[in-house]
Design an enzyme around this catalytic site. Structure first.
Site, short mmCIF file in Angstrom:
data_model
loop_
_atom_site.label_atom_id
_atom_site.label_comp_id
_atom_site.label_asym_id
_atom_site.label_seq_id
_atom_site.Cartn_x
_atom_site.Cartn_y
_atom_site.Cartn_z
NE ARG A 174 -4.15 -1.80 0.34
CZ ARG A 174 -5.30 -1.69 0.98
NH1 ARG A 174 -5.57 -0.60 1.67
NH2 ARG A 174 -6.17 -2.66 0.93
NE ARG B 243 -7.35 5.20 2.63
CZ ARG B 243 -8.16 4.42 3.31
NH1 ARG B 243 -9.36 4.84 3.61
NH2 ARG B 243 -7.77 3.22 3.70
NE ARG C 98 -10.21 7.55 -2.40
CZ ARG C 98 -11.49 7.83 -2.25
NH1 ARG C 98 -11.92 9.07 -2.42
NH2 ARG C 98 -12.35 6.88 -1.94
CG ASP D 163 -8.98 -3.02 -4.25
OD1 ASP D 163 -8.29 -2.46 -3.37
OD2 ASP D 163 -9.80 -3.90 -3.98
CE1 TYR E 178 -12.99 -7.28 1.67
CE2 TYR E 178 -11.43 -8.94 0.94
CZ TYR E 178 -11.73 -7.85 1.72
OH TYR E 178 -10.78 -7.32 2.55
O1 CP3 Z 1 0.01 -1.54 -2.55
C1 CP3 Z 1 -0.33 -0.61 -3.32
O2 CP3 Z 1 0.04 0.57 -3.17
C2 CP3 Z 1 -1.14 -0.97 -4.55
C3 CP3 Z 1 -2.55 -0.77 -4.48
C4 CP3 Z 1 -3.45 -1.69 -3.68
C5 CP3 Z 1 -4.71 -1.24 -3.18
N1 CP3 Z 1 -5.36 -2.29 -2.63
C6 CP3 Z 1 -5.20 0.14 -3.28
C7 CP3 Z 1 -6.30 0.56 -2.40
C8 CP3 Z 1 -3.34 -3.04 -3.34
C9 CP3 Z 1 -2.19 -4.00 -3.57
C10 CP3 Z 1 -4.57 -3.42 -2.70
C11 CP3 Z 1 -4.85 -4.78 -2.24
C12 CP3 Z 1 -6.05 -5.05 -1.44
N2 CP3 Z 1 -7.30 -4.50 -1.55
C13 CP3 Z 1 -6.13 -6.07 -0.46
C14 CP3 Z 1 -5.02 -7.00 -0.12
C15 CP3 Z 1 -4.01 -6.37 0.76
C16 CP3 Z 1 -4.43 -6.26 2.19
O3 CP3 Z 1 -4.45 -5.10 2.67
O4 CP3 Z 1 -4.71 -7.28 2.82
C17 CP3 Z 1 -7.44 -6.07 0.07
C18 CP3 Z 1 -7.95 -6.96 1.16
C19 CP3 Z 1 -8.17 -5.08 -0.64
C20 CP3 Z 1 -9.62 -4.75 -0.52
C21 CP3 Z 1 -9.80 -3.34 -0.15
N3 CP3 Z 1 -9.60 -2.28 -1.02
C22 CP3 Z 1 -10.20 -2.83 1.09
C23 CP3 Z 1 -10.49 -3.67 2.32
C24 CP3 Z 1 -10.22 -1.43 0.95
C25 CP3 Z 1 -10.62 -0.43 1.97
C26 CP3 Z 1 -9.55 -0.46 2.99
C27 CP3 Z 1 -9.27 0.86 3.52
O5 CP3 Z 1 -8.09 1.01 3.87
O6 CP3 Z 1 -10.20 1.68 3.59
C28 CP3 Z 1 -9.80 -1.11 -0.35
C29 CP3 Z 1 -9.63 0.25 -0.91
C30 CP3 Z 1 -8.27 0.63 -1.35
N4 CP3 Z 1 -7.46 -0.12 -2.15
C31 CP3 Z 1 -7.61 1.87 -1.07
C32 CP3 Z 1 -6.38 1.82 -1.74
C33 CP3 Z 1 -5.34 2.91 -1.80
C34 CP3 Z 1 -8.20 3.01 -0.25
C35 CP3 Z 1 -9.23 3.63 -1.10
C36 CP3 Z 1 -9.34 5.10 -0.94
O7 CP3 Z 1 -8.50 5.85 -1.49
O8 CP3 Z 1 -10.30 5.52 -0.29
#
Ligand code: CP3
Length: 352
Positions: free
Chosen positions: A26, A30, A39, A76, A153
């Protein structure tokens, strides 16, 4: 096509390196004010994923700040269920949600087979744009969720604490669950192959919820489906490293290494020195600082980096990372202290 910085790929292949490579799960996200601005410009998170130029911009943002050894595609894991028709959306502060969910064996049977270059063509566009922008300075990591993690999910309709519905299906109707996992494994394979073909030089499978399974269920319901994808990817692209990350999977490292993956991600609950003793000559290890250490003072961050470098010990095969993704509340200056500590303190572990 030679990479200017191939430290990450060399460590994944367990070839000698001058210092331990580092990136952060990540890393585009954010905690960075410039990410929040981009964003906002995109409108929503999915609009950001679907706009190749803006997705590329957020990939580059952490690279401008920090001495990173790899870039990761901005997308994602939930793009696959979205492309299967479940309708992914994000509500502020609530995480991901789906407009429809998988409830029955009939829902599983009705899931379409994806044509990833069309249904997820926007992801491949982003890969091509990012890859051109990186210009072989750094390797680009592609990624997917694991079949089990995606299934949770799709069945729960979003994030879950106890995976109540997914586990009920697993125990009540294992055949339906296995069919769902098999369909997802095929989608994950096609998705990762297409990302490689579009320019990714390594791929990671995020099995974020593998550790929620019982000991018996893990191999049957998470590992087996990941195995199918790893075998297909290694058969077609033997030189592209595959990283498996089962959060909470520290007790299963040996069977994870048996899949033929090149590297295993470790969360912070596993001792990296013991992990290396168990599997270190068969796979590289990625991790594993507790992401919460980034809330502490820079001196404490450095001390934890030293502890992990010492724990892994001398030689190649370690990619420094957190044990899970960086959280939005982290101060970007603390992330900087983390990367700089790895750059400064790791060369001594690579002198012959
Ligand atoms: O690593 C990186 O920088 C690459 C981008 C990336 C995102 N999600 C961007 C994202 C990667 C590799 C993921 C993987 C992801 N997404 C996982 C596996 C990794 C882990 O954390 O276990 C999972 C379970 C998800 C599903 C997901 N997507 C969730 C649960 C959420 C919300 C979580 C939160 O922090 O609010 C997302 C949204 C998401 N994916 C964001 C980002 C930057 C936040 C969205 C935003 O900008 O509001």
């Amino acid at each position: 096509m030679t990479l200017k910085n191939d430290r990450f790929l060399r460590a994944l292949r367990r070839q000698p390196v001058d210092r331990t490579p580092v990136w952060m799960m990540r890393q585009a996200g954010r905690y960075l004010p410039e990410y929040r601005a981009t964003r906002a410009e995109a409108g929503s998170f999915m609009d950001l994923c679907k706009n190749a130029d803006l997705a590329c911009e957020v990939v580059m943002q952490p690279l401008r700040r920090y001495p990173l050894d790899a870039a990761i595609l901005f997308s994602d894991i939930l793009t696959i269920p979205d492309a299967m028709g479940l309708g992914l959306y994000f509500e502020t502060g609530e995480g991901p949600k789906f407009t429809s969910t998988i409830k029955t064996a009939a829902d599983v049977a009705a899931l379409p087979k994806l044509d990833v270059n069309i249904d997820l063509g926007y992801v491949m566009n982003a890969v091509r744009t990012i890859s051109a922008e990186l210009n072989n300075d750094l390797p680009l990591i592609g990624f997917s969720g694991s079949p089990w993690t995606l299934a949770t999910y799709m069945i729960e309709g979003g994030s879950s604490k106890d995976f109540r519905n997914a586990k009920a299906m697993l125990y009540n109707d294992p055949e339906a669950m296995l069919l769902l996992l098999d369909k997802l494994a095929d989608a994950v394979t096609d998705y990762l192959l297409a990302q490689i073909e579009a320019g990714c030089q390594a791929v990671q499978i995020f099995d974020s919820w593998g550790g929620a399974l019982s000991h018996d269920a893990y191999e049957k319901f998470s590992l087996a489906a990941m195995q199918k994808s790893v075998s297909a990817i290694k058969a077609k692209y033997p030189d592209v490293p595959v990283i498996l990350f089962s959060k909470g999977g520290g007790q299963w490292l040996e069977v994870m290494a048996d899949t033929g993956a090149d590297a295993l991600g470790l969360d912070w609950t596993t001792d990296i020195s013991q992990a290396r003793a168990r599997v270190g000559d068969r796979v590289a290890l990625q991790g594993n600082m507790d992401p919460a250490v980034l809330y502490a003072k820079p001196e404490q961050i450095r001390a934890e980096v030293v502890r992990i470098l010492k724990g892994y010990g001398h030689g190649t095969g370690h990619i420094f990372n957190l044990g899970h993704g960086v959280t939005p509340e982290v101060d970007p200056e603390h992330a900087k202290a983390f990367f700089e500590a790895v750059v400064e303190l790791s060369p001594q572990y690579h002198q012959s």
